[in-house]
Design a protein around this motif. Structure first.
Motif, short mmCIF file in Angstrom:
data_model
loop_
_atom_site.label_atom_id
_atom_site.label_comp_id
_atom_site.label_asym_id
_atom_site.label_seq_id
_atom_site.Cartn_x
_atom_site.Cartn_y
_atom_site.Cartn_z
N UNK A 179 0.81 -1.21 0.00
CA UNK A 179 0.00 0.00 0.00
C UNK A 179 0.85 1.27 0.00
N UNK A 180 2.13 1.12 -0.06
CA UNK A 180 2.98 2.30 -0.05
C UNK A 180 2.84 3.07 -1.35
N UNK A 181 2.84 4.40 -1.26
CA UNK A 181 2.76 5.23 -2.45
C UNK A 181 4.13 5.49 -3.03
N UNK A 182 5.19 5.11 -2.30
CA UNK A 182 6.54 5.35 -2.77
C UNK A 182 7.32 4.03 -2.71
N UNK A 183 7.54 3.36 -3.86
CA UNK A 183 8.33 2.14 -3.84
C UNK A 183 9.74 2.45 -3.33
N UNK A 206 5.78 25.09 -8.21
CA UNK A 206 5.88 24.24 -7.03
C UNK A 206 5.09 22.96 -7.27
N UNK A 207 5.59 21.84 -6.75
CA UNK A 207 4.91 20.55 -6.87
C UNK A 207 3.80 20.48 -5.81
N UNK A 208 2.55 20.14 -6.24
CA UNK A 208 1.38 20.11 -5.35
C UNK A 208 1.38 18.92 -4.40
N UNK A 209 1.77 17.72 -4.91
CA UNK A 209 1.79 16.51 -4.08
C UNK A 209 2.84 15.58 -4.65
N UNK A 210 3.28 14.62 -3.86
CA UNK A 210 4.29 13.68 -4.33
C UNK A 210 3.87 13.10 -5.67
N UNK A 211 4.80 13.11 -6.63
CA UNK A 211 4.48 12.66 -7.98
C UNK A 211 5.72 12.10 -8.66
N UNK A 212 5.53 11.07 -9.47
CA UNK A 212 6.64 10.52 -10.26
C UNK A 212 7.02 11.53 -11.35
N UNK A 213 8.31 11.59 -11.67
CA UNK A 213 8.75 12.36 -12.83
C UNK A 213 9.47 11.41 -13.77
N UNK A 214 9.43 11.73 -15.07
CA UNK A 214 9.85 10.79 -16.10
C UNK A 214 10.91 11.38 -17.03
N UNK A 215 11.62 10.48 -17.69
CA UNK A 215 12.64 10.87 -18.66
C UNK A 215 12.00 11.37 -19.96
N UNK A 272 8.95 15.47 -4.35
CA UNK A 272 8.24 15.64 -3.08
C UNK A 272 7.36 16.89 -3.13
N UNK A 273 6.23 16.83 -2.46
CA UNK A 273 5.32 17.97 -2.35
C UNK A 273 6.10 19.18 -1.84
N UNK A 274 5.91 20.33 -2.50
CA UNK A 274 6.58 21.56 -2.10
C UNK A 274 7.90 21.81 -2.82
N UNK A 284 19.54 18.79 -13.02
CA UNK A 284 20.93 18.39 -13.24
C UNK A 284 21.31 18.43 -14.72
N UNK A 285 20.85 19.45 -15.42
CA UNK A 285 21.22 19.62 -16.83
C UNK A 285 20.45 18.75 -17.81
N UNK A 286 19.46 17.99 -17.34
CA UNK A 286 18.67 17.13 -18.23
C UNK A 286 17.21 17.57 -18.20
N UNK A 287 16.54 17.32 -19.33
CA UNK A 287 15.10 17.61 -19.39
C UNK A 287 14.34 16.45 -18.76
N UNK A 288 13.36 16.77 -17.92
CA UNK A 288 12.53 15.78 -17.25
C UNK A 288 11.08 16.23 -17.38
N UNK A 289 10.16 15.31 -17.08
CA UNK A 289 8.75 15.60 -17.30
C UNK A 289 7.90 15.16 -16.12
N UNK A 290 6.87 15.97 -15.84
CA UNK A 290 5.88 15.68 -14.82
C UNK A 290 4.54 16.17 -15.37
N UNK A 291 3.44 15.54 -14.94
CA UNK A 291 2.15 15.94 -15.47
C UNK A 291 1.68 17.24 -14.83
N UNK A 292 1.04 18.11 -15.61
CA UNK A 292 0.66 19.47 -15.20
C UNK A 292 -0.27 19.52 -13.99
N UNK A 293 -1.08 18.49 -13.77
CA UNK A 293 -2.02 18.49 -12.64
C UNK A 293 -1.30 18.52 -11.29
N UNK A 294 -0.01 18.22 -11.28
CA UNK A 294 0.75 18.17 -10.04
C UNK A 294 1.64 19.40 -9.86
#
Length: 186
Positions: A105-109, A127-136, A149-151, A170-180
């Motif tokens: 049930x953990x939200x963070x592996x 600012x990040x709204x809640x804990x969320x995965x970010x992707x390459x 992490x949130x905040x 760290x000099x690389x492009x990363x992605x997160x969904x806009x809802x977060x």
């Protein structure tokens, strides 16, 4: 004649606006499908990506599928019915039911790193709204690099028409969904 046209038009209109569920067959109802989670997947309260996040099923977890929709499987999670994306489940071809691994049930592996500071050459503008995965890449099918992490403050470079926010880390492009992400006002 006018009433018949009205009933047919109303039926077609409402049918087009309702979510599509695959018809349950007798074979499906009698022999629930079994599957294995192929990649960590978020468990949702309803069959929509914006519904409440109930936790995570980890890769390798066996699941029993109780219902199938166009994009989702209904499974049991913490003794309640919940939904997971069909993209993250490989169906078993065996006829015998397999024993199920207890879902975590953990939200963070434990293999993911929790990031609270994002070094960037540019000033933070969001600012990040809640804990969320970010992707390459701008897709949940891409490699998950960790969890913001949130905040956490980030600098948003751009937002795609599909809702993915690009940011530097760290000099690389990363992605997160806009809802977060919450943009900060200047």
């Amino acid at each position: 004649m006018k009433l018949t046209k009205y009933v047919l038009a109303f039926g077609m209109l409402t049918g087009a606006t309702l979510p599509y569920t695959l018809p349950a067959t007798e074979a499906f109802a009698a022999t629930k499908k079994e599957g294995v989670v192929s990649k960590d997947v978020i468990v949702r309260a309803a069959s929509t990506p914006k519904s409440k996040n109930l936790g995570t099923l980890t890769k390798g977890t066996n699941v029993t599928i109780y219902k199938e929709t166009t994009y989702w499987y209904q499974v049991k999670f913490n003794n309640k019915l919940a939904y997971i994306s069909k993209d993250y489940v490989k169906l078993n071809t065996k006829k015998k039911p397999t024993t199920t691994k207890k879902p975590t049930t953990t939200k963070k592996p434990t293999t993911d790193t929790l990031v609270s500071k994002v070094p960037s050459k540019k000033a933070a503008n969001a600012t990040i709204k809640s804990n969320v995965y970010y992707y390459k890449t701008a897709s949940t099918k891409g490699k998950s690099l960790g969890i913001l992490k949130k905040g956490t403050k980030i600098h948003v470079n751009s937002t795609s028409k599909f809702g993915w926010v690009e940011f530097d880390f760290n000099g690389q492009k990363n992605y997160v969904y806009k809802d977060f992400v919450t943009m900060t006002k200047k």
